[in-house]
Write a protein that holds these residues in place. Structure first.
Motif, PDB file in Angstrom:
ATOM      1  N   ASP A  78       0.873  -1.178   0.000  1.00  0.00           N
ATOM      2  CA  ASP A  78       0.000   0.000   0.000  1.00  0.00           C
ATOM      3  C   ASP A  78       0.911   1.230   0.000  1.00  0.00           C
ATOM      4  O   ASP A  78       1.436   1.628   1.036  1.00  0.00           O
ATOM      5  N   ILE A  79       1.097   1.811  -1.182  1.00  0.00           N
ATOM      6  CA  ILE A  79       2.027   2.929  -1.328  1.00  0.00           C
ATOM      7  C   ILE A  79       1.273   4.239  -1.134  1.00  0.00           C
ATOM      8  O   ILE A  79       0.370   4.562  -1.902  1.00  0.00           O
ATOM      9  N   HIS A  80       1.650   4.982  -0.107  1.00  0.00           N
ATOM     10  CA  HIS A  80       1.002   6.276   0.152  1.00  0.00           C
ATOM     11  C   HIS A  80       1.331   7.224  -0.997  1.00  0.00           C
ATOM     12  O   HIS A  80       2.476   7.298  -1.450  1.00  0.00           O
ATOM     13  N   ASN A  81       0.349   7.960  -1.457  1.00  0.00           N
ATOM     14  CA  ASN A  81       0.509   8.749  -2.681  1.00  0.00           C
ATOM     15  C   ASN A  81       1.042  10.151  -2.448  1.00  0.00           C
ATOM     16  O   ASN A  81       0.798  11.057  -3.244  1.00  0.00           O
ATOM     17  N   ALA A  82       1.763  10.360  -1.364  1.00  0.00           N
ATOM     18  CA  ALA A  82       2.369  11.659  -1.084  1.00  0.00           C
ATOM     19  C   ALA A  82       3.732  11.447  -0.455  1.00  0.00           C
ATOM     20  O   ALA A  82       4.011  10.382   0.099  1.00  0.00           O
ATOM     21  N   VAL A  83       4.573  12.455  -0.555  1.00  0.00           N
ATOM     22  CA  VAL A  83       5.869  12.422   0.122  1.00  0.00           C
ATOM     23  C   VAL A  83       5.706  13.149   1.447  1.00  0.00           C
ATOM     24  O   VAL A  83       5.340  14.330   1.487  1.00  0.00           O
ATOM     25  N   LEU A  84       5.941  12.437   2.536  1.00  0.00           N
ATOM     26  CA  LEU A  84       5.681  12.978   3.869  1.00  0.00           C
ATOM     27  C   LEU A  84       6.898  13.751   4.381  1.00  0.00           C
ATOM     28  O   LEU A  84       8.014  13.238   4.364  1.00  0.00           O
ATOM     29  N   PRO A  85       6.701  14.974   4.858  1.00  0.00           N
ATOM     30  CA  PRO A  85       7.833  15.712   5.446  1.00  0.00           C
ATOM     31  C   PRO A  85       8.092  15.238   6.876  1.00  0.00           C
ATOM     32  O   PRO A  85       7.148  15.037   7.650  1.00  0.00           O
ATOM     33  N   LEU A  86       9.331  15.041   7.231  1.00  0.00           N
ATOM     34  CA  LEU A  86       9.711  14.668   8.594  1.00  0.00           C
ATOM     35  C   LEU A  86      10.125  15.911   9.364  1.00  0.00           C
ATOM     36  O   LEU A  86      10.631  16.877   8.784  1.00  0.00           O
ATOM     37  N   LEU A  87       9.934  15.891  10.670  1.00  0.00           N
ATOM     38  CA  LEU A  87      10.225  17.052  11.505  1.00  0.00           C
ATOM     39  C   LEU A  87      11.706  17.188  11.828  1.00  0.00           C
ATOM     40  O   LEU A  87      12.133  18.209  12.346  1.00  0.00           O
TER      41      LEU A  87
END
Length: 987
Positions: free
Chosen positions: A188-197
């Motif tokens: 299940d590939i999430h369709n966004a690039v998540l920013p890390l803190l």
């Protein structure tokens, strides 16, 4: 007097609330915080509104603000153990966190629970599930990092999709073929690039040396001129430590600091500051309040809340290679679930067995590591229970086969490549995906044996019916087998195509030659991609060096992966057996050998081979040589099959508490595990079995015995207790004469016995000359609640490089818990750290005899030391014991001197009544407390009573009195007990 209100007047409030940009601020609000738990001095991020400028309290103490803004503030957790609500307060109001923060007791302590927790629910542990194993895939970028040049979110997601589940050359299609359609994944590939803190360096640390000031020297530290370290502590204490020019190791640095502090102290017996080596660091600690400062800054100051400081020179722990922390995966999951409620998070993550975090950053191109061998517990913000998921961290830049290698670890498969200094054979390299990031099937050992150990609900990838099992023929006999090996890349066809042309020749996927219970040779036929009406179509194995038959040398001992990998190549790397008459020979002993020969090639694209295996007696091998060994411990439990102890604590000489005729048929008494139980001051006889794998008899082989206390993992020092000599025949084994030794430790302490063969000139391999054995049965006694078992341990780095070590228990079942301190630490080569473990049993756990009524055996619990090797952690040593839950027993006895000796009467009982039918050993000792004069045994009667007569000569003795000791042997559900020593005065 009435207390005045501290609330400012309304007009003042309006001024205070107004920000420079004209906006207003008000009472603080706390929405969440992360992480949900942490040790003192670590950081916690509090999220909400109007937090900047607020005072933050955690429990009874205020927290120091490290950084922040109006919506996020980072504070340091104060040193108050327990669960505490986070509070924020300013002039406009007060706010509390919705859930408490769990402040851990100590920064390097961890409690492992026997109740496995997974997906937010108890009682289940994630294991590879075979078909359609679900993985969550998250693409992330660290704070401050842009997407790789030329990439978009869409292109990264599309590339991930192709690598993981594409129709050709993808992770899913590869493992389906390699496992004979028994393993598949859903990604299940999430369709966004998540920013890390956090920035990249929060997860990946570049290699740097350990140093003192600006010298840049690694340990042992070398100073070209003298260096000084200024320490300041409580009550005005100051000392300057001078290091002379030259070299010093970490322990020498610690000694220099302590010597200087002692010399400068007004009371040298109680120095105000002490230094110690802890996990590769120098730690300063005050005696009075036990506060500590780690010297881990360069050219700066280390400080505690008590004002203890270190200036001028300082020590940097450093890293010898890239390290990656599990926090990366936790942060990625939190970024994905940040807008979910705890219930939504539980529901969402419960759909997955594992998570893959793909880091979208060119900078991380060389920082690929798999973070989970099988499973890890991940703590997610606002979810009180951890999630146990397989985890992989990797970069988006890598090809599909690198992903396939890393995902292989989540299937329970180990790395099969060697590291510098530990090569024990020819690497498999392009013969196996777990030895390379290439297009290569796993070897037959993985498909047949390792797949069955990974926890699949179905059958192994390669069943026993598809493998020809070969065992040793009877002594002085020779036996021959004829087997047709089909290509290992596809499952066997339903109909044997050679049944008519080759009657009597079995068609198999592999041959397994069994040398011992955990040591085999595997023979397999490897072919590059083909399409066949008989065997079907294959798309993988394009990277193998050549086509033909290979032999792998395989073992399943857990310790092998550190000092040698599980499987190495026995045939030449680029030259498999593929020509008629080509053969491979292995000498089992001087007069016994195995021969593998190609006698026929059947067909092309693919080719099947008829293999002839001959095993039996031959004339002595040419040349002369010897190779002595003692088989080391294996896990679990951490026991050597070649070391045992014989005592008279519970039985007579030559009779063993732990015995098994099938497992050790040729040794008198058939000892297994540790043999007998030890007891303080009671004589023990230590034995070791020595093997000779050469064709030359060796006489007068020296074998030394050592005691390791506390129990040690790695090359920890031991205390010599004796040395013997033994003659070992060629190709055989011999048991040493006994070494007599009496332990001086209490029954709850855990120790190890080490036996090692003194190396002799000309020995082929002296690395296998040392072995170690655990000697403990834990008796967790209960009068009402169970009493905890506490035992110290020590760990030494076994590697020639700086290494990260983790302590990990195995065998814990529901109701059994273990606290370990420290549980994670760095060690330099040769450095040793000491710790303590506590085994606790919850009140609801049944007693051992009640377990037996239910058909349940007491658990064997192991505390293991794991070290980072390649992509994963592997064990290199451990402490094991059977955890007997028993009633606390009491032994009483009285002595009545007689003309011939002494009559001893007594009674054994528990809070539930008398102990019936248990062994009681009573012995009479000289006044020195060691010399044994007499020993007798008796069984307790129906009322728990016993009586024995001991004879003791009176003539020729220095004293007119003796000492009397008694011991009650443990029995099902009843623990051991001791009585004495009693002073017996003769008239």
């Amino acid at each position: 007097m009435k207390e005045e209100s501290r609330t400012p007047p309304r007009d003042v409030m309006e001024l205070l609330r107004r920000e420079p940009d004209g906006s207003f601020r008000g009472a603080p609000e706390i929405e969440s915080f992360s992480p949900p738990r942490g040790p003192p001095a670590s950081a916690v991020t509090v999220r909400g509104r109007n937090l900047l400028g607020s005072r933050i309290r955690i429990g009874p103490a205020f927290a120091r603000v490290l950084e922040g803004n109006g919506t996020d503030i980072v504070v340091e957790i104060p040193g108050v153990e327990g669960e505490h609500v986070i509070e924020a307060e300013n002039v406009f109001g007060h706010a509390s966190s919705p859930t408490p923060l769990q402040v851990q007791a100590q920064p390097n302590r961890y409690t492992y629970r026997g109740d496995a927790i997974s997906h937010g629910g108890p009682g289940h542990s994630i294991q590879p599930s075979g078909l359609n194993q679900p993985f969550l895939v998250l693409i992330c970028r660290p704070q401050g990092a842009a997407l790789p040049v030329g990439e978009t979110v869409g292109s990264l997601v599309s590339a991930m999709d192709a690598k993981l589940r594409g129709a050709t050359n993808s992770v899913n299609s590869y493992w389906k073929e390699a496992s004979y359609d028994k393993v598949s994944f859903t990604f299940d590939i999430h369709n966004a690039v998540l920013p890390l803190l956090s920035p990249l360096n929060a997860y990946f640390q570049a290699a740097r040396v350990k140093r003192i000031t600006a010298s840049g020297a690694t340990y042992p530290v070398t100073w070209t001129g003298k260096e000084t370290l200024v320490l300041a502590g409580d009550n005005g204490f100051t000392v300057t430590v001078t290091f002379p020019a030259g070299s010093q190791g970490l322990n020498e640095v610690v000694k220099s600091i302590n010597d200087a502090i002692t010399a400068a102290s007004t009371d040298p017996t109680k120095p105000p500051i002490v230094a110690q080596s802890s996990g590769g660091q120098v730690r300063l600690q005050t005696r009075r309040k036990a506060a500590a400062a780690v010297l881990d800054v360069t050219g700066g100051t280390a400080r505690t809340t008590l004002g203890l400081t270190a200036t001028a020179a300082a020590v940097t722990p450093g890293l010898d290679h890239v390290d990656q922390d599990l926090q990366l995966i936790e942060d990625a999951i939190e970024a994905r679930t940040s807008d979910m409620t705890p219930q939504q998070i539980r529901t969402y993550l419960s759909n997955y067995d594992g998570v893959i975090v793909a880091l979208a950053s060119h900078q991380a191109g060389s920082l690929m590591r798999a973070q989970a061998y099988e499973t890890h517990q991940f703590y997610i913000h606002n979810v009180p229970q951890p999630f146990e998921l397989s985890g992989v961290a990797i970069t988006t830049a890598y090809p599909w086969n690198t992903y396939a290698h890393e995902v292989g670890h989540t299937l329970g498969l180990p790395d099969l490549y060697d590291e510098s200094g530990f090569q024990a054979g020819v690497e498999l390299d392009r013969w196996d995906m777990m030895d390379c990031a290439c297009d290569a099937h796993p070897v037959a050992w993985v498909k047949h044996w390792r797949s069955r150990g990974a926890g699949y609900k179905g059958t192994p990838w390669m069943t026993d019916q598809e493998v020809e099992e070969i065992t040793a023929p009877p002594a002085k006999k020779t036996k021959t087998w004829n087997v047709i090996l089909a290509p290992v890349e596809r499952a066997l066809p339903k109909t044997n195509p050679y049944a008519v042309s080759h009657p009597g020749a079995a068609l198999r996927l592999a041959i397994r030659i069994k040398l011992s219970e955990d040591y085999w040779f595997y023979i397999e036929n490897r072919q590059q991609p083909f399409s066949s009406k008989v065997y079907g179509t294959t798309r993988y194995d394009a990277s193998i060096p050549a086509q033909g038959v290979i032999v792998t040398d395989a073992t399943d001992r857990d310790t092998s992966q550190l000092f040698r990998v599980f499987a190495v190549l026995a045939t030449p790397y680029n030259n498999p057996l593929n020509a008629l008459g080509e053969k491979w020979t292995y000498h089992v002993t001087a007069t016994n050998r195995i021969e593998v020969k190609v006698v026929e090639a059947l067909g092309t694209s693919p080719t099947a081979y008829r293999i002839q295996v001959t095993w039996g007696e031959v004339p002595p091998a040419t040349g002369t040589g010897f190779d002595l060994r003692i088989d080391d411990w294996a896990a679990p439990p951490w026991e050597s099959p070649d070391i045992w102890v014989d005592t008279k604590v519970d039985n007579d000489w030559g009779v063993y508490k732990h015995s098994d005729k099938k497992k050790n048929p040729k040794v008198t008494g058939y000892p297994v595990r540790n043999g007998d139980r030890l007891r303080k001051k009671w004589k023990s006889r230590l034995y070791a079995r020595v093997w000779n794998d050469g064709n030359v008899e060796k006489k007068d082989v020296k074998v030394k015995f050592q005691v390791v206390l506390p129990a040690g993992m790695g090359p920890v020092p031991g205390m010599d207790v004796g040395e013997v000599k033994v003659d070992v025949p060629a190709g055989g084994w011999a048991v040493t004469p006994p070494v007599t030794w009496a332990p001086m430790t209490d029954k709850d302490e855990h120790l190890c016995i080490r036996a090692f063969i003194v190396p002799e000139s000309g020995e082929k391999d002296y690395k296998n000359n040392t072995a170690q054995e655990n000697f403990t049965d834990w008796y967790v006694e209960s009068a009402s609640a169970y009493h905890p078992i506490r035992f110290p341990f020590q760990v030494a780095n076994p590697l020639p490089r700086r290494a990260l070590v983790m302590m990990w228990p195995r065998g814990l079942v529901p109701g059994f818990n273990m606290t370990v301190e420290p549980y994670r630490f760095w060690l330099d080569p040769g450095e040793t750290v000491q710790g303590q473990a506590t085994l606790e049993v919850e009140d609801h756990v049944m007693l051992e005899d009640q377990m037996a009524d239910e058909g349940v055996a007491p658990p064997t619990v192991s505390l293991e030391a794991w070290v980072k090797r390649g992509c994963t952690y592997v064990p290199f040593g451990g402490v094991s014991g059977i955890a007997h839950t028993v009633r606390k027993a009491t032994l009483e006895m009285s002595a009545d001197p007689t003309e011939e000796g002494v009559t001893v009467a007594g009674r054994a009982y528990t809070p539930d009544g008398p102990v019936v039918g248990a062994n009681v050993a009573v012995r009479l000792l000289e006044a020195d407390g060691f010399t044994e004069l007499a020993l007798e045994r008796a069984l307790t009667s129906t009322d728990g009573g016993f009586q024995v007569e001991l004879s003791a000569p009176r003539a020729g003795r220095d004293a007119d009195w003796c000492l009397l000791e008694g011991g009650l042997s443990p029995s099902p559900g009843i623990g051991p007990a001791e009585a004495g020593p009693l002073k017996v005065q003769f008239a």
